[in-house]
Design an enzyme around this catalytic site. Structure first.
Site, mmCIF file in Angstrom:
data_model
loop_
_atom_site.group_PDB
_atom_site.id
_atom_site.type_symbol
_atom_site.label_atom_id
_atom_site.label_comp_id
_atom_site.label_asym_id
_atom_site.label_seq_id
_atom_site.Cartn_x
_atom_site.Cartn_y
_atom_site.Cartn_z
ATOM 1 C CE LYS A 246 -2.536 3.010 2.865
ATOM 2 N NZ LYS A 246 -2.450 3.388 4.088
ATOM 3 C CG ASP B 199 -7.633 4.002 2.698
ATOM 4 O OD1 ASP B 199 -8.714 3.766 1.988
ATOM 5 O OD2 ASP B 199 -7.615 5.342 3.207
#
Length: 219
Positions: free
Chosen positions: A121, A139
């Site tokens: 991420k 997220d």
């Protein structure tokens, strides 16, 4: 509304709400963004934005960062949480950037993921926001919203990212993931969620999610 109409509705609504898209983490270049994103793990952007100026005042590049000890970095970033791991990661990756990349942050997903404390991420955010490479970092907000909107089964963030990339055109990924994050914070939070204000979920949302919401409200 068929699936494509739902997707178009989401894209157009987000574009109207966020024609100008603010970047959540304060930074001035790819290195400071990388550090800020790393620090944001299990912390809020607001908290990170309070602490990064203190750190970047002393070290805003890998050469100055390695002059600090891990302990000194940890002292500065303590309020963001998980500071022992993050301080070690910041110090370690700064060394690697100097040794392997001439002190520059690589604009390559795999090279970024090899850095200590940098997960998929974090790497995706950096290539997207610092270098404009199409990516779809997922997220908690994106994970929650794409499930609520019926675009993914929501089993894990890996699946959610795959589904997002499959459903949305690549040229809007970089804007769209930020628009969804802002929308999630403002209109579709995990706690204190008011479906009446959440126009997207109200219009295209998964029926089971909407029914569950009203069931809880009745209690």
């Amino acid at each position: 509304m068929n699936k494509q109409e739902k997707i178009d509705f989401v894209i157009n609504t987000l574009k109207e709400l966020y024609p100008e898209i603010p970047i959540p983490l304060d930074h001035k270049d790819s290195y400071t963004l990388l550090i800020a994103v790393l620090m944001s793990a299990q912390s809020t952007d607001v908290r990170v934005n309070k602490i990064t100026p203190l750190l970047f005042q002393i070290a805003d590049n890998p050469y100055d960062m390695i002059k600090l000890s891990v302990e000194e970095i940890r002292e500065i970033i303590k309020p963001v949480g998980l500071s022992p791991m993050k301080a070690k990661g910041i110090h370690g990756l700064s060394h690697i950037l100097i040794d392997k990349h001439d002190g520059k942050v690589p604009n390559d997903l795999e090279a970024l993921e090899e850095l200590p404390a940098v997960g998929h991420k974090t790497a995706s955010v950096v290539i997207s926001q610092a270098f404009g490479v199409p990516a779809f970092p997922v997220d908690t907000h994106i994970h929650r919203l794409l499930y609520r909107w019926g675009f993914t089964n929501g089993k894990n963030v890996v699946q959610t990212e795959k589904d997002a990339k499959r459903l949305f055109p690549e040229h809007i990924w970089n804007d769209l993931h930020l628009q969804i994050i802002w929308y999630g914070r403002q209109y579709s939070p995990a706690r204190g969620w008011d479906l009446e204000k959440d126009i997207i979920t109200k219009t295209v949302g998964r029926k089971t999610v909407i029914n569950e919401y009203y069931k809880k409200k009745k209690k």
